[in-house]
Design a protein around this motif. Structure first.
Motif, PDB file in Angstrom:
ATOM      1  N   ALA A 115       0.794  -1.224   0.000  1.00  0.00           N
ATOM      2  CA  ALA A 115       0.000   0.000   0.000  1.00  0.00           C
ATOM      3  C   ALA A 115       0.828   1.277   0.000  1.00  0.00           C
ATOM      4  CB  ALA A 115      -0.939  -0.001   1.211  1.00  0.00           C
ATOM      5  N   SER A 116       2.134   1.173   0.294  1.00  0.00           N
ATOM      6  CA  SER A 116       2.915   2.395   0.448  1.00  0.00           C
ATOM      7  C   SER A 116       4.394   2.120   0.243  1.00  0.00           C
ATOM      8  CB  SER A 116       2.705   2.981   1.846  1.00  0.00           C
ATOM      9  OG  SER A 116       3.561   4.080   2.075  1.00  0.00           O
ATOM     10  N   GLU A 117       5.115   3.124  -0.235  1.00  0.00           N
ATOM     11  CA  GLU A 117       6.574   3.069  -0.327  1.00  0.00           C
ATOM     12  C   GLU A 117       7.226   3.875   0.796  1.00  0.00           C
ATOM     13  OE1 GLU A 117       7.579   4.461  -4.194  1.00  0.00           O
ATOM     14  OE2 GLU A 117       6.890   2.628  -5.213  1.00  0.00           O
ATOM     15  N   LYS A 118       6.437   4.493   1.650  1.00  0.00           N
ATOM     16  CA  LYS A 118       6.968   5.392   2.676  1.00  0.00           C
ATOM     17  C   LYS A 118       7.141   4.650   4.008  1.00  0.00           C
ATOM     18  CE  LYS A 118       5.093   9.458   0.384  1.00  0.00           C
ATOM     19  NZ  LYS A 118       4.247  10.668   0.486  1.00  0.00           N
ATOM     20  N   PHE A 119       8.040   3.667   3.969  1.00  0.00           N
ATOM     21  CA  PHE A 119       8.292   2.781   5.107  1.00  0.00           C
ATOM     22  C   PHE A 119       9.544   3.284   5.830  1.00  0.00           C
ATOM     23  CE2 PHE A 119       9.139  -1.960   6.315  1.00  0.00           C
ATOM     24  CZ  PHE A 119       8.642  -1.727   7.594  1.00  0.00           C
ATOM     25  N   ASP A 120       9.354   3.809   7.025  1.00  0.00           N
ATOM     26  CA  ASP A 120      10.418   4.504   7.747  1.00  0.00           C
ATOM     27  C   ASP A 120      10.932   3.664   8.915  1.00  0.00           C
ATOM     28  OD1 ASP A 120      12.153   6.575   8.368  1.00  0.00           O
ATOM     29  OD2 ASP A 120      10.575   8.073   8.645  1.00  0.00           O
ATOM     30  N   PHE A 121      12.178   3.892   9.289  1.00  0.00           N
ATOM     31  CA  PHE A 121      12.811   3.253  10.440  1.00  0.00           C
ATOM     32  C   PHE A 121      12.688   4.165  11.654  1.00  0.00           C
ATOM     33  CE2 PHE A 121      15.768   5.478   7.677  1.00  0.00           C
ATOM     34  CZ  PHE A 121      16.274   6.459   8.528  1.00  0.00           C
ATOM     35  N   GLU A 122      12.561   3.542  12.841  1.00  0.00           N
ATOM     36  CA  GLU A 122      12.551   4.293  14.093  1.00  0.00           C
ATOM     37  C   GLU A 122      13.172   3.418  15.181  1.00  0.00           C
ATOM     38  OE1 GLU A 122       9.280   6.675  15.465  1.00  0.00           O
ATOM     39  OE2 GLU A 122       8.211   6.465  13.564  1.00  0.00           O
ATOM     40  N   GLY A 123      14.467   3.591  15.411  1.00  0.00           N
ATOM     41  CA  GLY A 123      15.125   2.865  16.481  1.00  0.00           C
ATOM     42  C   GLY A 123      14.674   3.391  17.840  1.00  0.00           C
ATOM     43  N   GLU A 124      14.374   2.481  18.765  1.00  0.00           N
ATOM     44  CA  GLU A 124      13.845   2.892  20.072  1.00  0.00           C
ATOM     45  C   GLU A 124      14.319   1.953  21.173  1.00  0.00           C
ATOM     46  OE1 GLU A 124       9.741   3.881  20.242  1.00  0.00           O
ATOM     47  OE2 GLU A 124       9.683   4.683  18.197  1.00  0.00           O
ATOM     48  N   LEU A 125      14.274   2.444  22.392  1.00  0.00           N
ATOM     49  CA  LEU A 125      14.453   1.626  23.592  1.00  0.00           C
ATOM     50  C   LEU A 125      13.086   1.157  24.059  1.00  0.00           C
ATOM     51  CD1 LEU A 125      16.082   0.558  26.082  1.00  0.00           C
ATOM     52  CD2 LEU A 125      15.621   2.782  27.153  1.00  0.00           C
ATOM     53  N   GLY A 169      -0.640   3.821  10.507  1.00  0.00           N
ATOM     54  CA  GLY A 169       0.733   3.719  10.042  1.00  0.00           C
ATOM     55  C   GLY A 169       1.640   2.909  10.939  1.00  0.00           C
ATOM     56  N   LYS A 170       1.123   2.427  12.064  1.00  0.00           N
ATOM     57  CA  LYS A 170       1.943   1.729  13.045  1.00  0.00           C
ATOM     58  C   LYS A 170       1.578   0.256  13.205  1.00  0.00           C
ATOM     59  CE  LYS A 170       4.179   5.458  14.505  1.00  0.00           C
ATOM     60  NZ  LYS A 170       5.653   5.588  14.552  1.00  0.00           N
ATOM     61  N   ASN A 171       0.614  -0.241  12.436  1.00  0.00           N
ATOM     62  CA  ASN A 171       0.119  -1.591  12.699  1.00  0.00           C
ATOM     63  C   ASN A 171       0.058  -2.493  11.476  1.00  0.00           C
ATOM     64  OD1 ASN A 171      -0.696  -2.014  15.658  1.00  0.00           O
ATOM     65  ND2 ASN A 171      -1.389   0.062  15.219  1.00  0.00           N
ATOM     66  N   PHE A 172       0.758  -2.121  10.410  1.00  0.00           N
ATOM     67  CA  PHE A 172       0.881  -3.061   9.301  1.00  0.00           C
ATOM     68  C   PHE A 172       1.613  -4.320   9.786  1.00  0.00           C
ATOM     69  CE2 PHE A 172      -0.392   0.496   6.830  1.00  0.00           C
ATOM     70  CZ  PHE A 172      -0.764   0.041   5.570  1.00  0.00           C
ATOM     71  N   GLN A 173       1.240  -5.461   9.199  1.00  0.00           N
ATOM     72  CA  GLN A 173       1.807  -6.748   9.600  1.00  0.00           C
ATOM     73  C   GLN A 173       3.336  -6.724   9.557  1.00  0.00           C
ATOM     74  OE1 GLN A 173      -0.130  -9.640  10.256  1.00  0.00           O
ATOM     75  NE2 GLN A 173       1.714 -10.748  10.827  1.00  0.00           N
ATOM     76  N   SER A 174       3.972  -7.131  10.659  1.00  0.00           N
ATOM     77  CA  SER A 174       5.435  -7.254  10.741  1.00  0.00           C
ATOM     78  C   SER A 174       6.159  -6.013  10.247  1.00  0.00           C
ATOM     79  CB  SER A 174       5.908  -8.493   9.963  1.00  0.00           C
ATOM     80  OG  SER A 174       5.398  -9.673  10.530  1.00  0.00           O
ATOM     81  N   SER A 175       5.634  -4.850  10.597  1.00  0.00           N
ATOM     82  CA  SER A 175       6.291  -3.600  10.212  1.00  0.00           C
ATOM     83  C   SER A 175       7.282  -3.125  11.259  1.00  0.00           C
ATOM     84  CB  SER A 175       5.250  -2.507   9.957  1.00  0.00           C
ATOM     85  OG  SER A 175       4.416  -2.317  11.094  1.00  0.00           O
TER      86      SER A 175
END
Length: 278
Positions: A115-125, A169-175
Motif C-alpha cells: 500500500a505504500s513506499e513510505k516505510f520509515d525506520f525508528e530505532g527505540e528503547l 501507520g503503526k500496525n501493518f503486519q510485521s512492520s
C-alpha cells in the motif's frame, strides 16, 4: 540475565548460546510473560542453565514477549526528533498502540507493504514491565520494570498521517521488531547512559544518547499507570531520536532488500532484513 523467545520455546541467552527453559518448566509457565507475572526469573535461570545450550543463530527468534497484553508507544519523545519535525515539546507523552502481530523478532523480515513506499525506520528503547503498576509515582517507577530491549517502530508514514491518530501507520503486519532479547534491569544498567544507533544497510542514520528523552522513563510509567494498569510483559516503546527518513531531504525510506539494525548499549543489536509484501 538475557531472555529470549523463539519458535518452540524460550530460555536464557548466554553469549552465542541459548539454554532452553525445558519442557517441565514450560508446563508450569507457558511463556516469558507468565514467568514475569509469577516473579520466577531466578527459577527460570536455574532451570535453563541446567540444560545444554544451542547456537542462537539456529533458532527462529520471536519478539522476547510475543503476545503482550499491551504495546504502548510514545511519539515525539526525543528533543532532536521534536526539533526536526518542527514541533514543540508536547505537554504530555504522545501515546499510541501497536498490536503484537505488527512486531516481529530479531532476524525476521520486516514487510514493506504493497500500500505504500513510505516505510520509515525508528530505532527505540523498549521497556518491559515486570510488576503490575497502577498510580505509580515517578520516584518508584523503576521498581516496576523487568528489563529492556531494542525496538524498531517501523512506520508507514502516509498512513500514519491520514488522520490525527497514528494507528494506521503503526500496525501493518510485521512492520516493527523487538529483540534480540530482553535484558533484565540489573544487567542492563542505567538507561540514561545508553546510546542508541540505527543503521540502514550498514550506514548510521540515527545516533543519540537515550538521556535525550523529552519524557524520561519514570515520567512515562507514572503517566501511563494513571490511565491504565500496566501488567507484567507489557511493552513500552519510548520514542525515536532524530534522523528518521521522513525528516531527510531527500526522504530515505526502507525498501525490499535493505537491512536495518538498532543497537543499544548493553542490549545488543536488533537486525532485520526488509522484504516486499507477497
Amino acid at each position: 540475565m538475557k531472555l529470549c523467545s523463539y519458535e518452540g520455546g524460550y530460555g536464557v541467552m548466554a553469549g552465542d548460546l541459548v539454554h532452553d527453559a525445558g519442557e517441565a518448566f514450560r508446563a508450569e509457565y507457558a511463556d516469558l510473560q507468565a514467568v514475569l507475572a509469577a516473579g520466577a526469573l531466578a527459577e527460570l535461570e536455574t532451570a535453563a542453565l541446567a540444560n545444554p545450550g544451542v547456537a542462537v543463530d539456529t533458532l527462529a527468534l520471536l519478539s522476547p514477549i510475543p503476545r503482550p497484553d499491551k504495546i504502548l508507544c510514545i511519539g515525539l519523545n526525543y528533543m532532536g526528533h521534536i526539533q526536526e519535525t518542527g514541533r514543540d515539546k508536547p505537554n504530555y507523552p504522545s501515546t499510541f498502540t501497536r498490536y503484537p502481530d505488527a512486531v516481529t523478532g530479531h532476524g525476521q523480515s520486516l514487510i514493506c507493504p504493497k500500500a505504500s513506499e513510505k516505510f520509515d525506520f525508528e530505532g527505540e528503547l523498549a521497556v518491559v514491565i515486570g510488576t503490575p503498576a497502577r498510580h505509580v509515582s515517578e520516584a518508584d517507577a523503576m521498581d516496576y520494570i523487568a528489563g529492556f530491549s531494542c525496538f524498531n517502530d517501523g512506520s508507514i508514514r502516509d498512513y500514519q498521517r491520514h488522520t490525527s491518530q497514528f494507528w494506521p501507520g503503526k500496525n501493518f503486519q510485521s512492520s516493527g521488531a523487538m529483540g534480540p532479547c530482553l535484558v533484565t534491569k540489573d544487567e542492563a544498567g542505567n538507561w540514561q547512559d545508553m546510546v542508541l544507533e540505527t543503521r540502514l544497510n550498514g550506514q548510521q542514520v540515527q545516533h543519540s544518547s537515550v538521556g535525550d528523552l523529552a519524557f524520561g522513563i519514570p515520567e512515562i510509567i507514572a503517566y501511563l499507570s494513571t490511565v491504565i494498569t500496566l501488567l507484567p510483559g507489557d511493552v513500552i516503546a519510548t520514542g525515536t531520536p532524530a534522523g528518521v527518513g521522513m525528516a531527510r531531504d531527500p526522504k530515505l525510506w526502507m525498501k525490499a532488500g535493505d537491512v536495518v539494525e538498532v543497537e543499544i548499549t548493553g542490549l545488543g543489536t536488533l537486525r532485520n532484513p526488509v522484504v516486499g509484501e507477497s
